[in-house]
Every structure is written in structure tokens, then in C-alpha cells.
Design a protein around this motif. Structure first.
Motif, PDB file in Angstrom:
ATOM      1  N   THR A   1      -6.985  45.402  76.671  1.00 42.19           N
ATOM      2  CA  THR A   1      -7.856  45.543  77.835  1.00 42.19           C
ATOM      3  C   THR A   1      -8.966  44.496  77.777  1.00 42.19           C
ATOM      4  O   THR A   1      -9.364  44.054  76.698  1.00 42.19           O
ATOM      5  CB  THR A   1      -8.490  46.944  77.885  1.00 42.19           C
ATOM      6  OG1 THR A   1      -9.268  47.144  76.698  1.00 42.19           O
ATOM      7  CG2 THR A   1      -7.431  48.017  77.982  1.00 42.19           C
ATOM      8  N   ALA A   2      -9.426  44.107  78.928  1.00 41.74           N
ATOM      9  CA  ALA A   2     -10.527  43.143  79.031  1.00 41.74           C
ATOM     10  C   ALA A   2     -11.442  43.585  80.159  1.00 41.74           C
ATOM     11  O   ALA A   2     -11.024  44.295  81.086  1.00 41.74           O
ATOM     12  CB  ALA A   2      -9.996  41.735  79.281  1.00 41.74           C
ATOM     13  N   SER A   3     -12.673  43.186  80.066  1.00 42.57           N
ATOM     14  CA  SER A   3     -13.653  43.518  81.101  1.00 42.57           C
ATOM     15  C   SER A   3     -14.334  42.251  81.588  1.00 42.57           C
ATOM     16  O   SER A   3     -14.397  41.248  80.869  1.00 42.57           O
ATOM     17  CB  SER A   3     -14.697  44.510  80.573  1.00 42.57           C
ATOM     18  OG  SER A   3     -15.384  43.954  79.462  1.00 42.57           O
ATOM     19  N   SER A   4     -14.829  42.313  82.787  1.00 40.34           N
ATOM     20  CA  SER A   4     -15.500  41.165  83.394  1.00 40.34           C
ATOM     21  C   SER A   4     -16.650  41.676  84.241  1.00 40.34           C
ATOM     22  O   SER A   4     -16.535  42.721  84.901  1.00 40.34           O
ATOM     23  CB  SER A   4     -14.516  40.363  84.250  1.00 40.34           C
ATOM     24  OG  SER A   4     -15.178  39.351  84.981  1.00 40.34           O
ATOM     25  N   GLU A   5     -17.755  40.957  84.218  1.00 35.71           N
ATOM     26  CA  GLU A   5     -18.923  41.320  85.020  1.00 35.71           C
ATOM     27  C   GLU A   5     -19.432  40.085  85.742  1.00 35.71           C
ATOM     28  O   GLU A   5     -19.514  39.012  85.151  1.00 35.71           O
ATOM     29  CB  GLU A   5     -20.026  41.919  84.140  1.00 35.71           C
ATOM     30  CG  GLU A   5     -21.263  42.333  84.918  1.00 35.71           C
ATOM     31  CD  GLU A   5     -22.298  43.015  84.044  1.00 35.71           C
ATOM     32  OE1 GLU A   5     -23.443  43.215  84.494  1.00 35.71           O
ATOM     33  OE2 GLU A   5     -21.960  43.362  82.888  1.00 35.71           O
ATOM     34  N   ALA A   6     -19.763  40.241  86.999  1.00 34.58           N
ATOM     35  CA  ALA A   6     -20.250  39.114  87.793  1.00 34.58           C
ATOM     36  C   ALA A   6     -21.198  39.629  88.866  1.00 34.58           C
ATOM     37  O   ALA A   6     -21.201  40.818  89.209  1.00 34.58           O
ATOM     38  CB  ALA A   6     -19.090  38.351  88.428  1.00 34.58           C
TER      39      ALA A   6
ATOM     40  N   ARG B   1     -12.068  45.556  85.308  1.00 30.94           N
ATOM     41  CA  ARG B   1     -11.290  45.857  84.104  1.00 30.94           C
ATOM     42  C   ARG B   1      -9.858  45.414  84.312  1.00 30.94           C
ATOM     43  O   ARG B   1      -9.298  45.554  85.399  1.00 30.94           O
ATOM     44  CB  ARG B   1     -11.359  47.358  83.802  1.00 30.94           C
ATOM     45  CG  ARG B   1     -10.659  47.789  82.514  1.00 30.94           C
ATOM     46  CD  ARG B   1     -10.982  49.245  82.219  1.00 30.94           C
ATOM     47  NE  ARG B   1     -10.316  49.726  81.029  1.00 30.94           N
ATOM     48  CZ  ARG B   1      -9.123  50.318  81.023  1.00 30.94           C
ATOM     49  NH1 ARG B   1      -8.484  50.498  82.174  1.00 30.94           N
ATOM     50  NH2 ARG B   1      -8.577  50.727  79.887  1.00 30.94           N
ATOM     51  N   GLY B   2      -9.265  44.888  83.273  1.00 27.03           N
ATOM     52  CA  GLY B   2      -7.876  44.445  83.331  1.00 27.03           C
ATOM     53  C   GLY B   2      -7.107  44.912  82.114  1.00 27.03           C
ATOM     54  O   GLY B   2      -7.629  44.932  81.000  1.00 27.03           O
TER      55      GLY B   2
ATOM     56  N   MET C   1      -4.033  39.023  76.127  1.00 24.90           N
ATOM     57  CA  MET C   1      -5.462  39.027  76.406  1.00 24.90           C
ATOM     58  C   MET C   1      -5.804  38.092  77.551  1.00 24.90           C
ATOM     59  O   MET C   1      -6.670  38.394  78.384  1.00 24.90           O
ATOM     60  CB  MET C   1      -6.224  38.634  75.150  1.00 24.90           C
ATOM     61  CG  MET C   1      -7.738  38.594  75.320  1.00 24.90           C
ATOM     62  SD  MET C   1      -8.422  40.184  75.859  1.00 24.90           S
ATOM     63  CE  MET C   1      -8.180  41.127  74.339  1.00 24.90           C
ATOM     64  N   GLU C   2      -5.117  36.959  77.632  1.00 18.07           N
ATOM     65  CA  GLU C   2      -5.362  36.024  78.732  1.00 18.07           C
ATOM     66  C   GLU C   2      -5.024  36.661  80.071  1.00 18.07           C
ATOM     67  O   GLU C   2      -5.779  36.530  81.045  1.00 18.07           O
ATOM     68  CB  GLU C   2      -4.528  34.759  78.517  1.00 18.07           C
ATOM     69  CG  GLU C   2      -4.760  33.687  79.559  1.00 18.07           C
ATOM     70  CD  GLU C   2      -3.959  32.422  79.291  1.00 18.07           C
ATOM     71  OE1 GLU C   2      -3.963  31.523  80.156  1.00 18.07           O
ATOM     72  OE2 GLU C   2      -3.328  32.338  78.214  1.00 18.07           O
ATOM     73  N   ARG C   3      -3.896  37.370  80.134  1.00 19.19           N
ATOM     74  CA  ARG C   3      -3.531  38.051  81.384  1.00 19.19           C
ATOM     75  C   ARG C   3      -4.513  39.170  81.710  1.00 19.19           C
ATOM     76  O   ARG C   3      -4.882  39.373  82.870  1.00 19.19           O
ATOM     77  CB  ARG C   3      -2.104  38.605  81.283  1.00 19.19           C
ATOM     78  CG  ARG C   3      -1.019  37.543  81.226  1.00 19.19           C
ATOM     79  CD  ARG C   3       0.353  38.166  81.469  1.00 19.19           C
ATOM     80  NE  ARG C   3       0.650  39.203  80.481  1.00 19.19           N
ATOM     81  CZ  ARG C   3       1.186  38.992  79.301  1.00 19.19           C
ATOM     82  NH1 ARG C   3       1.489  37.754  78.938  1.00 19.19           N
ATOM     83  NH2 ARG C   3       1.443  39.990  78.474  1.00 19.19           N
ATOM     84  N   ALA C   4      -4.953  39.898  80.682  1.00 21.83           N
ATOM     85  CA  ALA C   4      -5.914  40.980  80.913  1.00 21.83           C
ATOM     86  C   ALA C   4      -7.237  40.429  81.431  1.00 21.83           C
ATOM     87  O   ALA C   4      -7.849  41.011  82.339  1.00 21.83           O
ATOM     88  CB  ALA C   4      -6.127  41.768  79.620  1.00 21.83           C
TER      89      ALA C   4
END
Length: 234
Positions: free
Chosen positions: A10-15, A39-40, A52-55
Motif C-alpha cells: 500500500t502507498a499513500s499520497s497527500e497533495a 491511497r493505493g 510499490m511503484e504501481r501503488a
């Protein structure tokens, strides 16, 4: 498990993004900053790096979709009014979250009640389970409906897990926003203009220090040479 077992990352992103709005009450143009977290999730078999790259890509896309539909309940800086669409969207999102978490809680409560009844009260199992089910669903329904009734910052009702007061008052007039952008642009242009002069001053200072160091070195060498002559002459 085997060599080709599937694993998940899983990966998270904030913007953040500047949202431009026009007040539905007085027509004033204003802006505010909306922040979203995405979240991905991705599956992989051999290469965790590729998973991880896709997530991370999915988390980024999720964040962008959230920002595309962002509508935060903020006050108009002119008339203090709220956008009805933003309030409805906030109510809907919180109601959906309450229903989701509540149904999970009711399911866990039913499971625990079933285990207890099977062990200690098998004859009254259905009665207990029905009571737990009815009570749980009722509590979840009341909590979910409560968001539509209780939450209304336009009327001063911002209870429970409401909106942060800083968000409510986070909007500024479009004119003020543009002035801030112009001021930052002017500062940046001044810094660009001053950069060559600053480099010249720094280079001149370094040259001066090198010359001073060389002068001190030559003076020390001359003193050493004079002391050597005096010692030879004596």
C-alpha cells in the motif's frame, strides 16, 4: 505458500490545491486551499519495487480525483455564508463513513454475541441476537442521520467530528490571493536580479581572502628567511 504467492503493498499520497469559488449568496470570488490524502494498493509476486511503484501511482491518481471533486465547507470572507454543495458533500462523506464503520461494528457485535450465546445461552440465542442486531442497526442509523441534522456550520452547529475551525475560516478574497501571488513573484524576480550581484560579491570576497592568505604566507616565509640568515651569520 509457494514461490509465486501473491503479496500486497500500500502507498499513500497527500497533495493540496487552490480552489476557486464564487459565493452563492453574494457572488464574491474567493479561494481556499484543499488538502486530500489518497491511497493505493497493488499486488506483486516477485518484484516488490514494481508493486510499490504501481501503488504509488494509484495513490497519486486517487489524490488527484479527490482534489478534482474537492468542496470544503468554508465561509465566504465577505458575507460569511457557506456553499450548500460543500455542506451536502461533507454530510454525505461523513454519513457514508459512519454507516461503513457502524455496520462493521454491528457485525462484530453479532459475531461476539453468537459465540457467547452458543457457549452460555443456547436456548435464548435468537432473542439475544435479535436484540443486539436491532440495537446496533438503530444506533448506526441514528448516528448516520445525525450528520444531516447536527452538522450545519451555517447555523453554528459543528459538533462531534466536525470541520476544523481553521478550515472554516480558511478562505481569502480572490483579490488578496492575487496580490499575494504578485508579491511572491516580485520577490522571486528581485532574487533573480540580485543573484549575479551576490555571486560577484561572494567571488570578490573569496578573492580577497585568498590574497590575504597569500600575503600572510609570503610574510611568514620572509620572516623565516630572515631568521635563517641571522642564524647563519651568527
Amino acid at each position: 505458500m509457494g514461490l509465486f504467492s501473491v503479496k500486497f503493498v500500500t502507498a499513500s499520497s497527500e497533495a493540496s490545491r487552490t480552489i476557486h469559488e464564487s459565493c452563492t449568496h453574494c457572488g464574491t470570488a474567493y479561494v481556499y486551499t484543499a488538502t486530500r490524502k489518497g491511497r493505493g494498493v497493488a499486488a506483486y509476486i516477485l518484484s516488490r519495487a514494481s508493486g510499490m511503484e504501481r501503488a504509488e501511482e494509484r495513490a497519486y491518481n486517487h489524490t488527484e480525483r479527490l482534489l478534482d471533486n474537492a468542496a470544503d465547507p468554508v465561509r465566504c470572507p465577505a458575507c460569511q455564508g457557506f456553499d450548500p454543495l460543500a455542506i451536502r458533500q461533507f454530510r454525505f462523506n461523513r454519513t457514508r463513513q459512519t454507516l461503513g464503520y457502524g455496520l462493521v461494528g454491528v457485525s462484530l457485535a453479532l459475531l461476539l454475541s453468537a459465540i457467547v450465546c452458543a457457549v452460555w445461552m443456547p436456548t435464548s440465542a435468537m432473542t439475544v441476537l435479535s436484540a443486539v442486531d436491532a440495537a446496533g442497526v438503530g444506533i448506526v442509523a441514528v448516528a448516520a442521520i445525525g450528520w444531516w441534522v447536527v452538522f450545519d456550520p451555517a447555523k453554528g452547529r459543528n459538533f462531534l467530528r466536525g470541520v476544523d475551525p481553521e478550515m472554516l475560516d480558511g478562505a481569502i478574497l480572490l483579490e488578496a490571493h492575487n496580490l499575494m501571488i504578485d508579491a511572491r513573484r516580485e520577490v522571486h524576480e528581485i532574487e533573480l536580479e540580485e543573484a549575479p550581484k551576490r555571486r560577484e560579491r561572494d567571488e570578490a570576497r573569496r578573492t580577497e581572502l585568498r590574497r590575504a592568505a597569500e600575503s600572510r604566507k609570503q610574510a611568514e616565509m620572509q620572516k623565516m628567511a630572515e631568521r635563517a640568515k641571522r642564524s647563519i651569520g651568527s
